[in-house]
Design an enzyme around this catalytic site. Structure first.
Site, short mmCIF file in Angstrom:
data_model
loop_
_atom_site.label_atom_id
_atom_site.label_comp_id
_atom_site.label_asym_id
_atom_site.label_seq_id
_atom_site.Cartn_x
_atom_site.Cartn_y
_atom_site.Cartn_z
N HIS A 289 73.66 26.59 -42.38
CA HIS A 289 73.89 27.57 -41.31
C HIS A 289 73.87 26.93 -39.93
O HIS A 289 73.70 27.62 -38.93
CB HIS A 289 72.85 28.69 -41.39
CG HIS A 289 72.96 29.49 -42.65
ND1 HIS A 289 73.99 30.36 -42.90
CD2 HIS A 289 72.19 29.50 -43.77
CE1 HIS A 289 73.85 30.90 -44.10
NE2 HIS A 289 72.76 30.38 -44.65
N GLU B 256 55.40 13.01 -33.95
CA GLU B 256 54.16 12.66 -33.25
C GLU B 256 53.87 11.17 -33.31
O GLU B 256 53.47 10.57 -32.33
CB GLU B 256 52.96 13.38 -33.88
CG GLU B 256 52.88 14.84 -33.64
CD GLU B 256 51.58 15.40 -34.19
OE1 GLU B 256 50.81 15.94 -33.40
OE2 GLU B 256 51.33 15.32 -35.41
N ASN C 93 37.67 20.52 -16.63
CA ASN C 93 38.58 20.77 -17.75
C ASN C 93 39.17 22.16 -17.55
O ASN C 93 38.45 23.07 -17.12
CB ASN C 93 37.83 20.79 -19.08
CG ASN C 93 37.35 19.42 -19.51
OD1 ASN C 93 37.59 18.43 -18.85
ND2 ASN C 93 36.64 19.39 -20.63
N GLY C 94 40.43 22.36 -17.94
CA GLY C 94 41.04 23.68 -17.84
C GLY C 94 41.96 23.78 -16.64
O GLY C 94 42.38 22.75 -16.08
N LYS D 122 44.24 15.84 -28.66
CA LYS D 122 43.68 16.33 -29.92
C LYS D 122 43.29 17.80 -29.81
O LYS D 122 43.40 18.56 -30.75
CB LYS D 122 42.44 15.50 -30.27
CG LYS D 122 41.83 15.83 -31.61
CD LYS D 122 42.72 15.34 -32.73
CE LYS D 122 42.18 15.69 -34.10
NZ LYS D 122 43.25 15.57 -35.12
N LYS E 55 54.80 15.28 -38.19
CA LYS E 55 54.06 14.00 -38.27
C LYS E 55 54.95 12.85 -37.82
O LYS E 55 54.51 11.96 -37.08
CB LYS E 55 53.58 13.72 -39.72
CG LYS E 55 52.42 14.54 -40.18
CD LYS E 55 51.08 14.16 -39.59
CE LYS E 55 50.73 14.98 -38.38
NZ LYS E 55 50.33 16.31 -38.51
N TRP F 232 43.73 14.63 -18.93
CA TRP F 232 45.06 14.77 -19.53
C TRP F 232 45.86 15.57 -18.52
O TRP F 232 45.57 16.72 -18.26
CB TRP F 232 44.94 15.51 -20.87
CG TRP F 232 46.22 15.57 -21.66
CD1 TRP F 232 46.69 14.62 -22.53
CD2 TRP F 232 47.16 16.65 -21.68
NE1 TRP F 232 47.88 15.04 -23.07
CE2 TRP F 232 48.19 16.27 -22.58
CE3 TRP F 232 47.26 17.88 -21.04
CZ2 TRP F 232 49.29 17.09 -22.85
CZ3 TRP F 232 48.35 18.69 -21.30
CH2 TRP F 232 49.35 18.30 -22.20
N CYS G 53 41.36 17.03 -21.63
CA CYS G 53 40.34 16.50 -20.73
C CYS G 53 38.95 16.55 -21.37
O CYS G 53 38.66 17.41 -22.20
CB CYS G 53 40.29 17.33 -19.46
SG CYS G 53 41.86 17.37 -18.61
N GLU H 13 55.88 20.18 -41.51
CA GLU H 13 54.75 19.30 -41.23
C GLU H 13 55.19 17.83 -41.32
O GLU H 13 54.76 17.00 -40.51
CB GLU H 13 53.61 19.61 -42.21
CG GLU H 13 52.37 18.75 -42.09
CD GLU H 13 51.70 18.79 -40.71
OE1 GLU H 13 52.05 19.63 -39.88
OE2 GLU H 13 50.84 17.92 -40.47
N ARG I 87 40.56 12.77 -28.14
CA ARG I 87 41.12 14.06 -27.74
C ARG I 87 42.39 13.90 -26.91
O ARG I 87 43.09 14.88 -26.67
CB ARG I 87 40.08 14.85 -26.93
CG ARG I 87 38.85 15.21 -27.75
CD ARG I 87 37.75 15.72 -26.86
NE ARG I 87 38.10 16.98 -26.23
CZ ARG I 87 37.67 18.15 -26.64
NH1 ARG I 87 36.88 18.23 -27.68
NH2 ARG I 87 38.02 19.25 -26.02
C1 AGP Z 1 48.75 17.95 -35.29
O1 AGP Z 1 49.10 16.70 -35.74
C2 AGP Z 1 48.85 18.12 -33.85
N1 AGP Z 1 48.11 17.17 -33.12
C3 AGP Z 1 48.86 19.51 -33.31
O2 AGP Z 1 50.03 20.13 -33.74
C4 AGP Z 1 47.67 20.45 -33.66
O3 AGP Z 1 47.75 20.77 -35.01
C5 AGP Z 1 47.73 21.70 -32.78
O4 AGP Z 1 47.63 21.33 -31.44
C6 AGP Z 1 46.67 22.70 -33.14
O5 AGP Z 1 45.39 22.16 -32.95
P1 AGP Z 1 44.12 22.87 -33.53
O6 AGP Z 1 44.24 22.82 -35.02
O7 AGP Z 1 42.97 22.10 -33.00
O8 AGP Z 1 44.13 24.29 -33.05
#
Ligand code: AGP
Length: 625
Positions: free
Chosen positions: A521, A505, A100-101, A620, A502, A74, A2, A498, A27
């Site tokens: 395993h 996402e 927000n929150g 974000k 990616k 959000w 948010c 990672e 965000r």
């Molecule tokens: C990364 O591509 C993601 N959007 C997500 O995993 C992100 O890295 C995670 O939410 C942590 O965010 P931050 O680095 O702002 O703490």
């Protein structure tokens, strides 16, 4: 997640609010709205979906008000629709709130307010705040006092913006363990939960501290604690940066940010690594931006404190967690201190074994991730030294830590982290060498060799980026896959994680990353001719074993893809497709192996027509636990 914005001054508020909201789009959000006060009447306009829907609504209604608040939501409580979008109003329709929150005790308050005759129109936790303020306002018709009494009853972490039709000359902003900045103009003031949003208008901001209320008029900003005590604070100057919020000719921000990585690395490295013959200097007080409050910039531990460290705990989420996993291996290898790395959300309810000889490191691009902040706070309570690694010098994390390393990435707009991952990795290399030099675990010769090699990485990434057309052609061959498995060992196990994150996402394809040796395993059961297996294979200590694990996948008829170095003939023979990288020392390979995987995910996402920069359901900055 948010976002809150606000404006009052001589301009029409709606276009300003919209501009501010556009800066917060990155965000992540699923609805947006504004509340303005025009000709003495509060008017709320909101719409589910993209900001363009709200923009169309505003273009239709054409509000000419000079005061207003806005929000991107959000969804947490209630589905993303018009009704649940913020702002929310009280029953009289004269008070509007953006939030927000999370209000943790909202159900209890909702029941109480319902009992008092207040009717609710949404499923949100936010609406209780509007009714509560309204209820308290009836007591003495003092809005500041009504807000103060109300917020003291709220449990949780939150930031709020409040306007009232009866007080059209002011906005109230409330911060409780969240983030809110007031941007100062000339006879106009701005409000934003992310100072990026006000930077287009002013670079002077006052950041609200915890449990504070700001009373903002066009001419003045007054700050109060929740106990009603007025506090004075000077504005700070926002950092200037060579990066701009513009695609600069790239089709997506993500692609631009992937291509910015050599620059980002050079900026971060040059800040701390002056010359390979000189010890790494992480203090850099002199680089603190003028007027900034960040007295904690840099690492300020004494030799004695560094030598006394018995343990390091790293907390992070998502991509930052993967960078931290590499960090653990580097520090253990080069410094010899035991390092634990935890997914920050897993710290809750657990016995955390930190003490006065522990260094707790929180890694967060945004510096606002609630889980990471909570874990760090826990470690701090146990007496640990604290270090933040973040891309946002103005973040909550930056305020919380005694030591701070700021990555030099500029704003990262795309929700999927790329350049900040590389910069976080760079920080861990710098930190490991720095600690190794200070604790004497690295000879000057070895430290010099490491620094020289570290400085070579940006040029290697440039070479990989120049191969993007080949990566694109290879990537789209696998774009129709339903499941993809990534494997790697040692320093490149985090790369496999990672790579999988990616792909998930960006393309919504189910992908999992595994330590290559772990495949047999269990995960091997999912392999067949329909499942591509992507292996990160770099010459070094774990090369042969990783190759053997890949062979096990090949024997199950999986489609085989590798990230491997130029001239690796064994890789060319074993894999159906090879994404090549320049030869690299295994120790530094995580900074290069990840780049083809970022591009692979980007090209698949674009090929599938996904929303590359704002993937569905993602935010974000993840400010809820
Ligand atoms: C990364 O591509 C993601 N959007 C997500 O995993 C992100 O890295 C995670 O939410 C942590 O965010 P931050 O680095 O702002 O703490």
């Amino acid at each position: 997640m948010c976002g809150i914005v606000g404006y009052l001054g001589p301009l029409k508020a709606a276009p300003v609010l919209l501009n501010e909201l556009k800066c917060l789009e990155y965000r992540g959000y699923d609805s947006a709205g504004v509340a303005v006060i025009e000709n003495g009447r509060l008017s709320v306009m909101k719409a589910a979906g993209k900001l363009s829907n709200l923009e169309a609504l505003l273009a239709d209604k054409k509000p000419s008000a000079n005061v207003g608040i806005g929000h991107t939501r959000w969804a947490t409580h209630g589905i993303p629709n018009d009704q649940n979008a913020h702002p929310h109003t009280d029953s009289t329709g004269t008070i509007a709130v953006v939030h927000n929150g999370i209000i943790e005790n909202y159900e209890e308050l909702r029941e109480e307010l319902k009992g008092l005759g207040y009717a609710f129109n949404s499923d949100t936790d936010t609406e209780v705040v509007a009714h509560l303020v309204s209820h308290e306002y009836k007591v003495d018709k003092d809005l500041l006092k009504a807000i103060t009494r109300s917020v003291k009853r709220l449990v949780g972490i939150f930031a709020l913006g409040v306007v009232s039709q009866e007080h059209p000359d002011r906005i109230y902003a409330i911060n409780h363990h969240y983030s809110l900045s007031v941007g100062l103009g000339n006879d106009e003031n701005f409000l934003a939960s992310d100072s990026m949003a006000v930077r287009q208008y002013t670079n002077r901001v006052i950041k609200l501290e915890q449990s504070e209320i700001a009373e903002i008029t066009a001419a003045k900003v007054r700050l109060f604690t929740f106990d009603g005590v007025e506090v004075k604070r000077s504005p700070i100057a926002l950092d200037t940066s060579p990066y701009v919020i513009d695609k600069c000719g790239y089709k997506h921000f993500l692609l631009k940010e992937i291509h910015e990585q050599p620059l980002v690395l050079r900026q971060t490295l040059s800040k701390y690594l002056r010359h390979p013959n000189h010890p790494i200097d992480l203090t850099i007080d002199h680089l603190t931006p003028a007027g900034s409050q960040s007295a904690n910039y840099g690492v300020h531990l004494t030799d004695e404190e560094i030598k006394g460290l018995t343990r390091i705990n790293i907390f992070a989420c998502g991509t930052a967690y993967h960078a931290s996993m590499v960090g653990k291996l580097l520090i253990e290898e080069l410094v010899g201190i035991p390092v634990d790395v935890d997914i920050a959300s897993e710290i809750r309810g657990r016995r955390l074994l930190c003490n006065e000889s522990t260094l707790a490191i929180a890694v967060s691009q945004s510096g606002e991730t609630a889980d990471t902040l909570a874990a760090l706070t826990e470690a701090k309570k146990k007496g640990a030294y604290t270090l933040g690694i973040t891309n946002r010098a103005d973040s909550h994390l930056a305020q919380l830590t005694q030591n701070l390393i700021v990555t030099e990435c500029g704003i990262e707009v795309s929700v999927a982290a790329t350049k900040t991952y590389l910069a976080q990795l760079a920080c861990f290399y710098l930190l490991a060498i720095y600690l190794g030099e200070r604790r004497g675990t690295l000879t000057p010769e070895r430290a010099k060799e490491l620094k020289i090699k570290l400085n070579l990485v940006p040029a290697m990434i440039e070479q990989i980026l120049a191969r993007d057309e080949v990566i694109r052609e290879t990537s789209v061959k696998y774009a129709e896959a339903q499941d993809v498995v990534f494997i790697g060992r040692g320093l490149n196990f985090p790369t496999a994680l990672e790579g999988a994150l990616k792909l998930k996402e960006l393309s919504y394809i189910h992908a999992s990353g595994y330590a290559a040796g772990e495949l047999k395993h269990g995960p091997i059961a999912v392999l067949d001719q329909n499942v591509p297996v992507i292996t990160v294979l770099v010459p070094g200590l774990v090369y042969e074993k990783t190759l053997s694990n890949a062979q096990e996948a090949r024997a199950r008829k999986a489609k085989m893809i590798a990230v491997a170095v130029d001239g690796d003939e064994q890789a060319q023979r074993t894999f159906d497709s090879v994404l090549t990288i320049p030869p690299v020392d295994e120790l530094f390979s995580p900074m290069t192996t990840v780049v083809p995987l970022q591009l692979l995910s980007y090209f698949i996402s674009d090929y599938l027509g996904k929303d590359v920069d704002q993937p569905r359901n993602l935010a974000k900055s993840v400010t809820v636990e």
